[in-house]
Motif scaffolding. Structure first.
Motif, PDB file in Angstrom:
ATOM      1  N   ILE A 253      -7.084 -13.664 -27.670  1.00  0.00           N
ATOM      2  CA  ILE A 253      -7.470 -12.538 -28.511  1.00  0.00           C
ATOM      3  C   ILE A 253      -6.505 -11.388 -28.245  1.00  0.00           C
ATOM      4  O   ILE A 253      -5.895 -11.306 -27.172  1.00  0.00           O
ATOM      5  CB  ILE A 253      -8.920 -12.053 -28.245  1.00  0.00           C
ATOM      6  N   PRO A 254      -6.337 -10.474 -29.211  1.00  0.00           N
ATOM      7  CA  PRO A 254      -5.514  -9.291 -28.940  1.00  0.00           C
ATOM      8  C   PRO A 254      -6.147  -8.452 -27.831  1.00  0.00           C
ATOM      9  O   PRO A 254      -7.366  -8.249 -27.812  1.00  0.00           O
ATOM     10  CB  PRO A 254      -5.531  -8.541 -30.281  1.00  0.00           C
ATOM     11  N   SER A 255      -5.330  -7.964 -26.927  1.00  0.00           N
ATOM     12  CA  SER A 255      -5.851  -7.163 -25.811  1.00  0.00           C
ATOM     13  C   SER A 255      -6.426  -5.834 -26.272  1.00  0.00           C
ATOM     14  O   SER A 255      -7.255  -5.235 -25.579  1.00  0.00           O
ATOM     15  CB  SER A 255      -4.737  -6.905 -24.791  1.00  0.00           C
ATOM     16  N   THR A 256      -6.002  -5.371 -27.443  1.00  0.00           N
ATOM     17  CA  THR A 256      -6.427  -4.063 -27.940  1.00  0.00           C
ATOM     18  C   THR A 256      -7.722  -4.124 -28.737  1.00  0.00           C
ATOM     19  O   THR A 256      -8.154  -3.111 -29.278  1.00  0.00           O
ATOM     20  CB  THR A 256      -5.339  -3.465 -28.839  1.00  0.00           C
ATOM     21  N   ILE A 257      -8.351  -5.263 -28.825  1.00  0.00           N
ATOM     22  CA  ILE A 257      -9.553  -5.409 -29.634  1.00  0.00           C
ATOM     23  C   ILE A 257     -10.675  -4.532 -29.078  1.00  0.00           C
ATOM     24  O   ILE A 257     -10.840  -4.395 -27.862  1.00  0.00           O
ATOM     25  CB  ILE A 257      -9.989  -6.891 -29.681  1.00  0.00           C
ATOM     26  N   ASN A 258     -11.426  -3.909 -29.985  1.00  0.00           N
ATOM     27  CA  ASN A 258     -12.549  -3.092 -29.518  1.00  0.00           C
ATOM     28  C   ASN A 258     -13.811  -3.935 -29.451  1.00  0.00           C
ATOM     29  O   ASN A 258     -13.869  -5.057 -29.955  1.00  0.00           O
ATOM     30  CB  ASN A 258     -12.741  -1.855 -30.401  1.00  0.00           C
TER      31      ASN A 258
END
Length: 320
Positions: free
Chosen positions: A61-66
């Motif tokens: 998953i993208p690390s920046t996902i909220n």
């Protein structure tokens, strides 16, 4: 040298198989570590799916996902003629990482048992088990928090390269797919897919490592697959490469699906001047980056549209 040491299959620099059943693998043996704090902006973790058979996966998953963000979910199946490869090796880890970073999607990259130690239909059984595990998160009550929290089960895709493309087709043909996911999957992508050649030849010999009884199976020849017209998805993207020895197999699949009566949207994308799965081994070249961007667009674009063929400047045509 004894007869049991006779080489019966050789696909260098990837593997060599011997008459006595031994196999020497040279590709996919390394392991890139999963990382929650990767500097490339993508987090990954490994999960066990079925401990008895060793079916597992690496999730990205993208690390920046909220915390509340939902992303398109891609289930990915690696290639390697069913004999080599792993989602944990650097080649596939790096490719999927690049795709996640570009497309902003969640990915489950599946590890299935390999031939010849595990023969037909083990790769398909394992892949089906993995899909069942993924679908168990559909109501937010599965074992893996990343899927519960971040996978949008209204936007589910499957993709794979070479043998993985073959697996994607066969998973899409399963009658139980409707029960797993409810609504149709958003799309599938077959990248340089591996299917049988009409005229036999050395490529078909690799299939005998997986299925010693031969080629008379819908698994490997879509032309005899009665399930083709009922694929449970809305869109199909077939990617081929101009200099790929399997190029015509991809075009053949596209044309066969188009003539089957299947009612979804179809697209074919050709990269000129490149060979089989070139993007895995030269990932930073311009054409590899263009292929990743094409996949990212497919995973994110509005799926409503007219039936179309997309091609590069030289286009495509069947060479058979």
């Amino acid at each position: 040298m004894g007869s049991t040491s006779e080489i019966v299959h050789e696909f260098l620099p990837h593997f060599r198989a011997y008459k006595d059943g031994r196999i020497e693998r040279y590709f996919g043996l390394d392991k890139s570590p999963a990382s929650i704090t990767s500097p490339n902006g993508v987090s990954s973790k490994d999960v066990a799916i079925i401990s008895e058979t060793g079916v597992s996966a690496r999730i990205f998953i993208p690390s920046t996902i909220n915390q509340a963000q939902k992303l398109p979910l891609l289930v990915y199946f690696h290639g390697g003629v069913f004999v080599v490869g792993s989602p944990f090796c650097s080649t596939y880890h790096n490719f999927v990482t690049s795709l996640v970073a570009t497309a902003n999607v969640a990915v489950v990259s599946v590890d299935y048992r390999l031939a010849p130690e595990h023969s037909f239909p083990a790769p398909y059984e394992d892949s089906w088990a993995a899909l069942n595990w993924v679908a168990s998160h559909r109501n937010g009550q599965g074992r893996e928090a990343w899927l519960n929290d971040h996978a949008d089960f209204g936007r589910v895709f499957m993709a794979g390269d070479s043998a993985g493309g073959n697996i994607v087709h066969n998973m899409m043909s399963q009658a139980g797919l409707k029960d797993l996911f409810g609504e149709k999957l958003s799309g599938i992508c077959l990248i340089h897919p591996y299917f049988a050649r009409k005229d036999g030849g050395v490529l078909d010999e690799f299939w005998r490592l997986v299925c010693p009884s031969g080629l008379d199976y819908s698994w490997i020849n879509p032309a005899v697959d009665s399930r083709l017209s009922s694929l449970w998805c809305t869109r199909v993207l077939v990617c081929v490469a101009e200099e790929d020895h399997l190029r015509d197999r991809g075009v053949f699949y596209y044309e066969t699906l188009k003539n089957s009566g299947w009612a979804g949207e179809m697209e074919i994308f050709e990269t000129e001047g490149e060979k089989h799965v070139f993007h895995l081994f030269n990932p930073n070249c311009e054409r590899a980056l263009a292929l990743v961007q094409k996949l990212a667009s497919f995973l994110n674009e509005d799926h409503k549209g007219a039936l179309r063929d997309e091609k590069t400047s030289k286009g495509f045509e069947s060479k058979e």
